[in-house]
Design an enzyme around this catalytic site. Structure first.
Site: not given
Ligand code: NAD
Length: 505
Positions: A158, A182-183, A185, A257, A291, A392, A462
């Site tokens: 998000w 898939k965005p 939620e 990522e 992130c 984090e 890592k």
């Molecule tokens: P999240 O992992 O909970 O959710 C991210 C996406 O994955 C959402 O679309 C969610 O619906 C989906 N998802 C959740 N469970 C899933 C499953 N079991 N199988 C497949 N898809 C699933 O992440 P969040 O906590 O909402 O977002 C923040 C995280 O994203 C932080 O840890 C942040 O560091 C990371 N992030 C990383 C980068 C990068 O480029 N490294 C960039 C932005 C955010």
């Protein structure tokens, strides 16, 4: 009650509700608590429909056989449309996730335009087929073809949804794949608009599909689906690990990522004005919900007290408030759950013996009565074994650590499961580059932070991820090499058959 827009999914070239009748998502403005939109909640049935449509479109081959210049032109048309709709999309993004408009205009909506244009350029330059050297002793030659993978799933969080979606969708489409997007939620609205623009730009039905649904079922189904060949995922490290495990069953390609805990090292010859502001920019931008934020600030003992004093003065000048006001520096956190999580981390920091130098709670006043707010918070007396230094937080919380020698600073910086971003502040460029070379991170910023450029790879080492997005190798992650050999001898001479077949008598 004023009516709010309702958004649907996009499957096989049609806007559609879910197959099963579930309560739609309510997209809530994180600053005011107002309802911004409702969105259909898809299920695994919709995920399966989308994958089937994507697979059928890929097998039909219309898009994949479209000349690359035309595929690139579609990307450029979408970039132009986003640019034309800049103000509207910035406001939408701001209301959906609470990003202050100044930031959202430049990062959330501005960057995607340049990145789409660059990825279109990259597609036109890409070697989809190249002839290799002669293969002796027979007169034969080889082709190296880079072919699309098939159905790719893009799973997006998000915090910067449009940019992170484009990093996956654009190279996948440019290479001729089909995509299911898939965005998260909480943040589907700008991605609905992205898909609308691809539809208007003439993408054939089924080539790009949008399924709005929960991660645990729709996301997990896309990862497990046997017809999906590639997962491009941005999100938490925990979910990233689950995805890698599940993808192993069908040896799916994955780009991950994930999270970070960016160490930000100030050397003793740094320009303090730049470094103080830089440390706040690194950690507090979008209220710490990035992130690659710089969340561990490593200060030399000789500068520590002065630096912290200046940080405290400066952080108090930050304006928290209504994200749609251009004067606002920091907005709310995306959700009540995220606010609670950040407040729990602040308590954990206190309990571990760190000192709250500034902030540490929820701001008071009428402007903050609704919504999910946390004050920008700076902890001193942090050691690298504390949770606030290791995990984090994804909120406006900076952990300050003290070091004696540069070797110690590098050791602290590298003592982390994460390896996404890092930073070095110094007036001496060669000294800073030397430190940068020793840091275990996918990206190191010298005298700056949040440098996200389409020309350079983005990603972590890592447990911060696997693979890189955007940059010059973007299309490699959405194509596979195929070697085609062509024997031109016209006969048996020179062939290796004799290794197995004795001459016919
Ligand atoms: P999240 O992992 O909970 O959710 C991210 C996406 O994955 C959402 O679309 C969610 O619906 C989906 N998802 C959740 N469970 C899933 C499953 N079991 N199988 C497949 N898809 C699933 O992440 P969040 O906590 O909402 O977002 C923040 C995280 O994203 C932080 O840890 C942040 O560091 C990371 N992030 C990383 C980068 C990068 O480029 N490294 C960039 C932005 C955010």
């Amino acid at each position: 009650m004023s009516s709010v827009p309702h958004r649907q999914m996009y499957i096989d070239g049609k806007w559609t509700g879910g197959e099963e009748n579930h309560e739609p998502y309510r997209i809530i403005d994180p600053a005011s608590g107002d309802l911004v939109a409702t969105v259909d909640r898809g299920t695994v049935v919709d995920a399966d429909r989308a994958v089937a449509a994507a697979k059928a479109a890929f097998n039909l081959g219309e898009w994949r056989r479209t000349p690359v210049t035309e595929r690139a032109a579609v990307l450029r048309r979408v970039a132009e449309r986003i640019a034309e709709r800049m103000d509207e999309l910035t406001l939408l993004q701001s209301r959906e996730i609470g990003a202050p408009v100044r930031l959202a205009g430049a990062f959330h909506i501005g960057l995607p335009i340049a990145h789409l244009q660059y990825l279109a350029d990259q597609a036109e330059l890409y070697d989809f087929a190249k002839t290799g050297p002669e293969i002796g002793p027979v007169p034969a030659s080889g082709l190296i073809r880079r072919e699309p993978l098939g159905v790719c799933a893009a799973i997006v969080p998000w915090n910067i949804p449009l940019l992170l979606a484009i990093w996956k969708v654009a190279p996948a489409l440019a290479a001729g794949n089909s995509v299911v997007l898939k965005p998260d939620e909480k943040a589907p609205l700008t991605l609905v608009e992205l898909v609308r623009e691809f539809e208007a730009a003439g993408l054939p039905a089924g080539v790009l599909n949008l399924v709005t649904g929960d991660g645990e079922d729709v996301g997990a189904r896309l990862v497990a689906h046997p017809d999906v060949r590639k997962i491009g995922f941005t999100g938490s490290t925990t979910v990233g690990k689950d995805i890698m495990r599940s993808a192993a069953d069908s040896v799916k390609r994955v780009t991950l990522e994930l999270g970070g805990k960016g160490p930000n090292i100030v050397l003793d010859d740094a320009d303090l004005d730049t470094a103080v502001d830089g440390a706040l920019f690194a950690c507090m931008a979008y209220s710490g919900q990035a992130c690659e934020a710089g969340t561990r600030l490593l200060l030399p003992a000789s500068l520590h007290d002065e630096f912290v004093a200046r940080l405290i003065v400066r952080v108090r000048t930050l304006r928290l408030g209504e994200p749609t006001d251009p004067a606002t520096d920091l907005g709310p956190l995306v959700s009540r759950a995220q606010q609670q999580r950040v407040l729990e981390f602040i308590e954990a920091g206190r309990a571990a013996g760190a000192t709250v130098a500034v902030g540490g709670g929820v701001p008071t006043g009428a402007a903050f009565a609704a919504g999910h707010w946390v004050e920008p918070t700076i902890f001193t007396n942090v050691t690298n074994d504390m949770r606030i230094a290791r995990e984090e937080i994804f909120g406006p919380v900076l952990s300050v650590l003290r070091y004696e020698t540069v070797d110690e600073a590098v050791a602290i910086a590298n003592d982390s499961d994460y390896g996404l971003s890092a930073g070095v502040w110094s007036r001496d460029e060669s000294r800073a580059v030397e430190v940068a070379e020793r840091l275990e991170a996918g990206m190191v910023y010298i005298n700056d932070w949040h440098v996200i450029s389409q020309f350079y790879p983005f990603g972590g080492s890592k447990q911060s991820g696997l693979g890189r997005e955007v940059g010059p190798t973007a299309l490699d992650h959405y194509t596979e090499a195929k070697f085609v050999s062509i024997d031109r001898s016209g006969g048996l001479e020179g062939k290796a058959y004799g290794l197995v077949l004795s001459p016919a008598s």
